[in-house]
Scaffold this active site. Structure first.
Site, PDB file in Angstrom:
ATOM      1  N   ASP A 151       0.653  -0.612  -0.030  1.00  0.00           N
ATOM      2  CA  ASP A 151      -0.281  -0.398  -0.201  1.00  0.00           C
ATOM      3  C   ASP A 151       1.302   1.419  -0.105  1.00  0.00           C
ATOM      4  OD1 ASP A 151      -2.120   1.386  -0.525  1.00  0.00           O
ATOM      5  OD2 ASP A 151      -2.702   0.902   1.650  1.00  0.00           O
TER       6      ASP A 151
HETATM    7  C1  BGC Z   1      -5.204   3.458  -0.338  1.00  0.00           C
HETATM    8  C2  BGC Z   1      -5.332   2.646  -0.751  1.00  0.00           C
HETATM    9  C3  BGC Z   1      -5.662   2.295  -2.539  1.00  0.00           C
HETATM   10  C4  BGC Z   1      -4.017   3.601  -2.668  1.00  0.00           C
HETATM   11  C5  BGC Z   1      -3.472   4.225  -3.762  1.00  0.00           C
HETATM   12  C6  BGC Z   1      -3.640   3.729   0.031  1.00  0.00           C
HETATM   13  O1  BGC Z   1      -3.740   5.142   0.589  1.00  0.00           O
HETATM   14  O2  BGC Z   1      -4.813   2.768   1.290  1.00  0.00           O
HETATM   15  O3  BGC Z   1      -6.545   1.601  -1.136  1.00  0.00           O
HETATM   16  O4  BGC Z   1      -5.037   1.989  -3.173  1.00  0.00           O
HETATM   17  O5  BGC Z   1      -3.643   4.877  -1.245  1.00  0.00           O
HETATM   18  O6  BGC Z   1      -4.373   5.439  -4.033  1.00  0.00           O
END
Ligand code: BGC
Length: 747
Positions: free
Chosen positions: A293
């Site tokens: 993530d």
């Molecule tokens: C979130 C994810 C997301 C990623 C990219 C993160 O902060 O937890 O769910 O896909 O950002 O935007």
């Protein structure tokens, strides 16, 4: 001598396979041999730097969905082959320009994958995922994802960070809005439907995109419902509850997984080889790749399991995190780590193989600009068919929570309607959080939806009354004046679109600001009053549930929300949604979910020493599976085809459902089971089947479900996934509380 040779061959075979896993799952399609050969050839040509480059992902400029680490010139990095994927860059022109840098300026011409959070639509925004799940309509959910993929792929995107399949039992957690609620069975079916919708049957088609099951794993179990917080659950609960939708996504062929931010029992998911290698890549034989993530590799320093970026990179790469989203730890450290012998080259090769495999499957090596056709982009974004589907989905998603005296549906003509509340005229909030390229201006507000439906047939008097989260009461009087003049009152209240989603946990999940106070003032006037709720989570609204005669849970209903609500309010559509998440009476009850354990002292009114609160009931305000219709349904005649289930002979459970009211309507008929005695404790009820059936007024239908031994399996005392002989109770009904009961024995 012979033995030595054998040993040598054996260790060579183990070495070859150890980057991934040698335990083939029985449902895994055979690898495309041609593709694997092409990957082999590429891997042979790649330098270590080029390999690590594939494992690195940067965010572009269209959106920022996490903290900024932007100290690199992304374009230069791409041209040097230091980047395998970018996120947050959209539009055929932008994507073409950047893809060109990767394909034409690098030595090996390896194309980039373009990722984006396409969660509930790209530009045509559907209801938020929690709402969609309340439709219990898997085909419609799949179609929603299909449309999202069609639009996103027309604008250069070939990878979505969806579906979010985290089970959530705590409505304080803002990200409950992005998933399918609290139930692992329904959650698994919804996960698979969404994966199929995004990916279609052929990933290389120009209208499909690769899906990403996230956040692996147990992100929804954060302590106190506070985002990013610690998780500590047993392996059994992890597998029985939280992992099930992930497994279903993997089985549906989901191409990628994303780590979660949280730790489980002291181990951050990004560095958790048990989750990533043992379970996902080995047990489930997952052949795609895992992305971290946002920044989660580097966050292992804050977690306190890595002293610096090098430690973090080594931990994540070894554990099986194949791509580093934005933390730059891989970019800065991995090459040295491999050279120093601190990270085994086999892990790098395995990660790169997985990433290249998805690039081949997307058809990017045949045509890196496959998703960059401006004609498609122009024709498909906001296509009328997409808008129509978004409206239909919104209708299916809404849940009628209360309708005392059948106030709803309202009559269309000859009335003065007071439309009150901070969400009545809002367009922005209709599309909810995580809405990709969605724009508030595209959306139909409730006010617009009502005006379009009623024309001059009835008069609408609008007053905002108050803000969403403000304390200011100066608008109350105008609202009360409007109410005095009206025959019917429509209240549009709830949360703003940014009060749920990432980093949007709430400690008090009541109606924010002074909205409830305004409702109390209005209710005093004694007019027929309907509340339309907009929110991304269950709310604590006991007073409202008792005093406001009609309540329609509209969630964040998407781009055609206002029209969909108007259809329901005026009877052009009959509500059929059912809750996939329990509404508590009060915060202190949380976590409150239907499939809980019985305990050694289940609540009994006859004994003081039972599991209960002194000041609150154990019951929910609205249970899982609950939702009213404009008609009524009566359940009768629960029958089992046999009182004994033996071996692999399935059992049929049949129940008769009669539409006893005045509307043709759909009912979600639900089947639950309880395993009465197990080697470990079992939930008091578990959803095992459901059918959404149309039933005409006055008509009775027999609804049947097949139960097999496999449906009764769970992780036993020895952590084997088995069923155990003994008594089972069966329940059928229109929600998890009001059910008919039967029983059978598993022999
Ligand atoms: C979130 C994810 C997301 C990623 C990219 C993160 O902060 O937890 O769910 O896909 O950002 O935007």
């Amino acid at each position: 001598m012979k033995t030595k040779l054998h040993l040598l061959i054996l260790s060579f075979a183990i070495l070859l396979l150890s980057g991934s896993c040698n335990k083939q799952g029985k449902n895994t399609p055979p690898e495309d041999k041609m593709t694997e050969k092409k990957i082999d050839a590429l891997l042979r040509q790649m330098t270590l730097e080029e390999k690590v480059g594939q494992m690195n992902q940067y965010s572009g400029w269209v959106d920022t969905t996490g903290p900024n680490f932007g100290d690199k010139n992304i374009f230069e990095e791409i041209k040097k082959g230091w980047v395998g994927s970018v996120l947050n860059i959209t539009g055929t022109e932008n994507v073409r320009m950047i893809q060109h840098m990767a394909v034409d300026c690098t030595r090996l011409h390896i194309p980039l994958i373009f990722g984006l959070d396409v969660i509930h639509g790209y530009r045509t925004i559907f209801p938020v995922p929690l709402a969609e799940a309340c439709s219990w309509d898997l085909e419609a959910i799949e179609q929603g994802a299909r449309i999202a993929a069609t639009e996103a792929s027309s604008a250069g995107i070939n990878w979505t960070f969806a579906p979010m399949v985290d089970i959530a039992r705590d409505p304080r957690w803002g990200r409950i809005m992005e998933g399918a609620g609290e139930d692992p069975y329904l959650g698994s079916l919804v996960a698979a439907a969404r994966v199929k919708g995004f990916q279609g049957n052929d990933l290389s088609a120009d209208n499909t995109i690769v899906a990403c099951a996230k956040h692996y794993a147990a992100y929804g179990a954060a302590e106190g419902g506070r985002d990013y917080n610690t998780v500590d659950i047993s392996e059994r609960t992890l597998r029985d509850v939280y992992l099930r939708p992930f497994k279903a996504a993997a089985e549906a062929g989901c191409g990628t997984f994303m780590n979660s931010f949280n730790e489980i029992g002291g181990i951050p998911s990004t560095g958790n080889s048990h989750l990533l290698r043992d379970i996902l890549k080995c047990e489930w034989n997952f052949r795609g790749f895992v992305v971290s993530d946002w920044g989660s590799v580097g966050e292992m320093i804050n977690h306190g399991v890595a002293a610096n970026k090098a430690d973090a990179a080594a931990l994540a790469a070894t554990a099986g995190c194949d791509m580093d989203m934005e933390s730059r730890c891989y970019r800065e450290e991995l090459v040295n780590l491999v050279r120093q012998g601190k990270v085994d080259m086999k892990y790098i090769d395995d990660a790169v193989r997985r990433i290249l495999r998805i690039k081949f499957q997307l058809g990017l090596f045949d045509d890196p600009y496959r998703y960059c056709n401006p004609e498609r982009e122009k024709n498909l974004i906001l296509h009328p068919d997409h808008l129509k589907a978004a409206k239909e989905m919104a209708i299916k998603s809404m849940v009628l929570l209360r309708n005392e005296g059948n106030i709803l549906p309202l009559k269309k003509s000859g009335q003065t309607i007071a439309l009150i509340g901070p969400l009545a005229a809002s367009k922005d909030d209709m599309i909810g959080g995580w809405s990709a390229l969605g724009q508030g201006n595209d959306a139909v507000s409730l006010y617009e939806g009502l005006t379009a439906k009623l024309g001059n047939a009835s008069r609408i008097v609008y007053a905002r009354g108050c803000g969403i989260a403000e304390e200011n009461r100066t608008g109350f009087q105008e609202a009360i004046n409007a109410v005095r003049k009206a025959d019917v009152i429509l209240l549009a209240m709830g949360e703003s679109r940014h009060m749920s989603g990432e980093a949007s946990s709430r400690a008090c999940i009541d109606l924010p600001g002074v909205q409830e106070d305004l409702i109390k003032e209005i209710i005093k006037l004694g007019k027929p009053t309907v509340l339309v709720l907009f929110n991304g989570r269950p709310l604590v609204i006991p007073w409202i549930a008792e005093h406001v005669p009609a309540i329609l849970e509209a969630w964040f209903p998407g781009i055609r929300g206002g029209e969909a609500i108007a259809d329901i309010l005026f009877g052009d559509a009959v509500p059929s949604g059912k809750l996939v998440t329990t509404f508590p009476h009060s915060i202190g009850q949380i976590p409150l979910y239907y499939n809980h354990k019985n305990t050694g002292r289940p609540y009994s009114p006859d004994s003081y020493y039972t599991s209960r609160y002194l000041d609150e009931t154990n019951d929910p305000l609205f249970p899982f599976g609950y939702g009213l219709s404009y008609t009524t349904f009566a359940y009768s005649g629960l029958q089992l085809s046999d009182s004994v289930m033996t071996g692999n002979k399935p059992l049929t459970v049949t129940v008769t459902v009669t539409n006893t009211g005045n509307y043709d309507a759909e009912e979600v008929v639900q089947l639950y089971v309880r395993d009465m005695v197990g080697s470990v404790t079992r939930p008091v009820k578990e959803l095992k089947g459901f059918k959404k059936v149309p039933i005409k007024k006055g008509e009775s239908v027999k609804v049947s479900f097949t139960l097999t031994e496999a449906d009764l399996r769970f992780y036993d005392i020895n952590m084997n996934f088995v069923s155990e002989p003994g008594e089972f109770r069966v329940y059928a009904g229109g929600n998890s509380r009001d059910v008919l009961e039967g029983s059978f024995w598993l022999k």
